[in-house]
Enzyme design. Structure first.
Site, PDB file in Angstrom:
ATOM      1  N   SER A   1       0.862  -1.190   0.000  1.00  0.00           N
ATOM      2  CA  SER A   1       0.000   0.000   0.000  1.00  0.00           C
ATOM      3  C   SER A   1       0.889   1.228   0.000  1.00  0.00           C
ATOM      4  O   SER A   1       2.034   1.174   0.473  1.00  0.00           O
ATOM      5  CB  SER A   1      -0.880  -0.004   1.253  1.00  0.00           C
ATOM      6  OG  SER A   1      -1.604   1.214   1.348  1.00  0.00           O
TER       7      SER A   1
ATOM      8  N   TYR B   1      -2.212  -0.166  10.858  1.00  0.00           N
ATOM      9  CA  TYR B   1      -2.289  -0.507   9.423  1.00  0.00           C
ATOM     10  C   TYR B   1      -1.021  -0.052   8.685  1.00  0.00           C
ATOM     11  O   TYR B   1      -0.417  -0.834   7.944  1.00  0.00           O
ATOM     12  CB  TYR B   1      -3.536   0.113   8.790  1.00  0.00           C
ATOM     13  CG  TYR B   1      -3.715  -0.268   7.328  1.00  0.00           C
ATOM     14  CD1 TYR B   1      -4.075  -1.565   6.969  1.00  0.00           C
ATOM     15  CD2 TYR B   1      -3.497   0.663   6.315  1.00  0.00           C
ATOM     16  CE1 TYR B   1      -4.227  -1.917   5.641  1.00  0.00           C
ATOM     17  CE2 TYR B   1      -3.648   0.314   4.983  1.00  0.00           C
ATOM     18  CZ  TYR B   1      -4.010  -0.982   4.650  1.00  0.00           C
ATOM     19  OH  TYR B   1      -4.156  -1.342   3.318  1.00  0.00           O
TER      20      TYR B   1
END
Ligand SMILES: NC(=O)c1ccc[n+]([C@@H]2O[C@H](COP(=O)([O-])OP(=O)(O)OC[C@H]3O[C@@H](n4cnc5c(N)ncnc54)[C@H](OP(=O)(O)O)[C@@H]3O)[C@@H](O)[C@H]2O)c1
Length: 236
Positions: free
Chosen positions: A137, A150
């Site tokens: 990501s 995260y």
């Protein structure tokens, strides 16, 4: 499906919806598939769509947090392309995050990389070819409020992917990390405006580019972002 391939076999985790489903549909044209996620009904539906493109498909309803079950299900499978895609996100301030939410993200986004990759990489190294593709990501390079766990897991992915690449490329095995910006999936809470985001198929195209590169070429890191962030497409 018997696991004796005539086409290259791609195993995709988190294939029941979102980006993983799109990767399965994209690779189905040239690969046989092993699709992994917990939701067997959704997997069966994705499998039917992939079979329509000519792929032989095996589904494995599996929780990749369960190391023993994962190793038991995957060890010995002939897999040419592994796409480590399964992931979860709980975006909230650290002081509001429960231990369960913390552990779930670490278990799926980090620890499952160990279980799944340990089961399938030895076969690739033995055969002297194969590809491990990981969905990272932009959160693996950025930080934001609500992203302590995260972004931490996705920063881990970047370090893991590059180190693994250096370890196995001489054995003929490629390692890629695809780093999407925001993609319209159920990763975001219900009600989120996703109209400006990338579509899952855009990430599937990037994965296909990486895993079908010529044998002498390795696409190690590929970042894909929305071109006009925050602007709904319908306003054009
Ligand atoms: N959406 C974005 O903006 C975005 C951006 C950058 C990176 N990513 C990354 O892209 C990947 C896919 O995310 P997505 O956006 O497609 O999310 P999604 O729509 O929520 O899909 C997540 C997938 O992971 C599977 N999964 C979750 N926990 C699992 C477990 N314990 N065992 C097995 N499978 C599990 C889910 O299947 P089951 O529920 O059936 O198990 C589902 O197929 C993730 O790694 C995510 O971090 C997403």
């Amino acid at each position: 499906m018997t696991n004796s391939p005539t086409r290259p076999v791609a195993l995709i985790t988190g294939a029941s919806r979102g980006i993983g489903r799109a990767i399965a549909l994209r690779l189905a044209a040239a690969h046989d598939l092993v699709l992994v996620a917990r939701d067997g009904e959704h997997l069966a539906s994705v499998a039917r769509d992939c079979e329509a493109s000519g792929a032989r498909v095996q589904t494995l309803a599996l929780d990749v947090r369960d190391g023993q079950a994962t190793v038991a299900a995957l060890t010995g499978l002939h897999v040419d392309v592994l796409v480590n895609n399964a992931g979860v996100a709980v975006m909230k301030p650290f002081l509001e995050m429960t231990a369960e939410e913390w552990n779930r993200q670490v278990d799926v986004n980090v620890n499952a990389l160990y279980h799944v990759t340990q089961a399938l990489l030895p076969g690739m190294v033995q055969r002297g070819r194969g590809h491990v593709c990981i969905i990272g990501s932009t959160a693996g390079r950025n930080t934001f409020v609500g992203g302590t766990c995260y972004t931490g897991t996705k920063h881990f992915v970047m370090g893991f992917a590059e180190s693994l690449m250096l370890e196995v490329r001489d054995a003929g095995v490629g390692v890629s990390v695809i780093t999407p910006g925001s993609v319209a999936t159920e990763l975001f809470p219900e009600g989120t405006n996703t109209t400006w985001m990338l579509e899952p198929a855009n990430i599937a195209d990037a994965v296909a580019f990486a895993v079908t590169a010529p044998p002498h070429m390795l696409v190690h890191r590929l970042e894909v972002r929305p071109l006009s962030p925050k602007r709904p497409r319908s306003s054009f």
